[in-house]
Every structure is written in C-alpha cells, then in structure tokens.
Design an enzyme around this catalytic site. Sequence first.
Site, PDB file in Angstrom:
ATOM      1  N   THR A  32      56.545  58.357 -28.164  1.00 39.11           N
ATOM      2  CA  THR A  32      55.672  57.189 -28.266  1.00 39.11           C
ATOM      3  C   THR A  32      56.174  56.073 -27.352  1.00 39.11           C
ATOM      4  O   THR A  32      55.382  55.360 -26.722  1.00 39.11           O
ATOM      5  CB  THR A  32      55.587  56.695 -29.725  1.00 39.11           C
ATOM      6  OG1 THR A  32      55.338  57.816 -30.584  1.00 39.11           O
ATOM      7  CG2 THR A  32      54.461  55.688 -29.906  1.00 39.11           C
ATOM      8  N   ALA A  84      59.223  55.693 -34.652  1.00 39.08           N
ATOM      9  CA  ALA A  84      59.879  56.082 -35.899  1.00 39.08           C
ATOM     10  C   ALA A  84      59.449  57.495 -36.264  1.00 39.08           C
ATOM     11  O   ALA A  84      58.350  57.927 -35.924  1.00 39.08           O
ATOM     12  CB  ALA A  84      59.524  55.112 -37.020  1.00 39.08           C
ATOM     13  N   GLY A  96      65.868  58.837 -35.447  1.00 38.54           N
ATOM     14  CA  GLY A  96      66.972  59.658 -34.968  1.00 38.54           C
ATOM     15  C   GLY A  96      66.618  61.099 -34.694  1.00 38.54           C
ATOM     16  O   GLY A  96      67.502  61.919 -34.459  1.00 38.54           O
ATOM     17  N   GLU A 104      69.916  52.843 -30.815  1.00 43.86           N
ATOM     18  CA  GLU A 104      68.700  52.152 -31.221  1.00 43.86           C
ATOM     19  C   GLU A 104      68.995  51.063 -32.246  1.00 43.86           C
ATOM     20  O   GLU A 104      68.448  49.962 -32.182  1.00 43.86           O
ATOM     21  CB  GLU A 104      67.701  53.172 -31.783  1.00 43.86           C
ATOM     22  CG  GLU A 104      67.157  54.118 -30.713  1.00 43.86           C
ATOM     23  CD  GLU A 104      66.401  55.305 -31.273  1.00 43.86           C
ATOM     24  OE1 GLU A 104      65.787  56.037 -30.471  1.00 43.86           O
ATOM     25  OE2 GLU A 104      66.430  55.504 -32.506  1.00 43.86           O
TER      26      GLU A 104
END
Length: 222
Positions: A32, A84, A96, A104
């Site tokens: 994304t 996310a 992750g 991050e």
Amino acid sequence: MASQDDLKRIAAEKAVEFVPENEYIGIGTGSTVNFFIEALGKSGKKIKGAVSTSKASSDLLARYEIPEVSLNDVMGLAVYVDGADEVNHSLQMVKGGGGAHLNEKIVANASEKFICIADASKYVSRLGKFPLPVEVVPMARSMVSRKLLAMGGQPELRVGFTTFNGNQIVDVHGLDINLPLTMEDEINKLTGVVENGIFARNAADVLVLGTEDGAKVIYPGD
C-alpha cells in the site's frame, strides 16, 4: 468489484492530501505504501525529504525523485504514512508482515501524526487473526518462543528471513490481543525481544481506508 490493489491505491492517493509541503515526512513499507510513494511522486507536492523504513521504499523514493534523508539528520517529522496488516477501531494496529516493524515504530515515534493507509479488509473489530511478528536476537529465539508459547501463542520462525537490523522474526499465531497496549508491553519486556508488531503506543491518528465506495477517513473511535 474493485480488486484489493484498487482499494489500496484509492487509500494511498487520498493520503497524499495529508502530506504538508516543505516538511520532512516518514514513509513506511509494503504494497500500500508503494502506491502512496507513486501517488506522492506524481502529485507535484514538494517535500523537504522523506525518512524511509526499508530498502524497498528507498528504491521507490529514488525512482520518483523524492529526496531521502536520515532520521538522525532531522529534528522531527510532520507525518508518517504507512500501512497495516490489521487495524482496529481505536486505530491500534498489527504490523510487520514485511519484517520492518522496528524501523517503522521508530519513525512513527518521531512523527507528529501517523496516517495509516489500508484496504477495507484490514479494518477489524479485534486484533489477532494476523500472526504477530516479534523481532528477536537470534541467540534468544528459542527462549523467547517458549515464553510466547506460555502466553498462549503458537510461535513459528520466519525461515530464511533476516531483518534490516540483523535479527530474526518469530510469527506468533493465535494470540488473544484483547488488550493491545498491555500485550505490546508484556512482549517487549521479554529479554531477547527487540520489538513486536503491535502498534498501540504508536496508534494511528488517522486511518484512510480504501473501500468500494471510495476513500473513507476514519478517526479513533469512529
């Protein structure tokens, strides 16, 4: 029906509106985010520079001629934009999947505002379906895994993967993340754990969600 990539792109393009000009920003990692970097590069917006959290993001920033800076060279960041793997209604997240959650979380912590971008499938009422990534020092992997097992999870080494910082990832399946902030802190207290993928202390300030009806902007508690 729009594809998942279509929904990611919808969210990413909308998120460009939240980027102030002539400021430093943080850029996350993932599919994304790749759409976001592309949209930012094509938008004509001028920023002072971006702090990247992975080589993949850095490569894409270079392709779109977006200047990259080191976090150590700036006083702070106006916004941090990242995706996310899961995000709940309080805008707490599990991240992750790409193994970059330590970087991050550092960049998110240095930013005034966290803009999460995601497709509608990532918006959940409760975290925990997505396996929780836990970055561990290699020599502590087995010890930490036993403790994660005692906490109710099913730890599994991410085989053949080394993080940007030279550590390993244990993906923990089946954890009950009913209290994300408590769980984040409990896991991080385990000796040998470098960082885990619960973002409760660094929850998002804004969620830009790509849906079949277009981009929706969501705030905590909406």
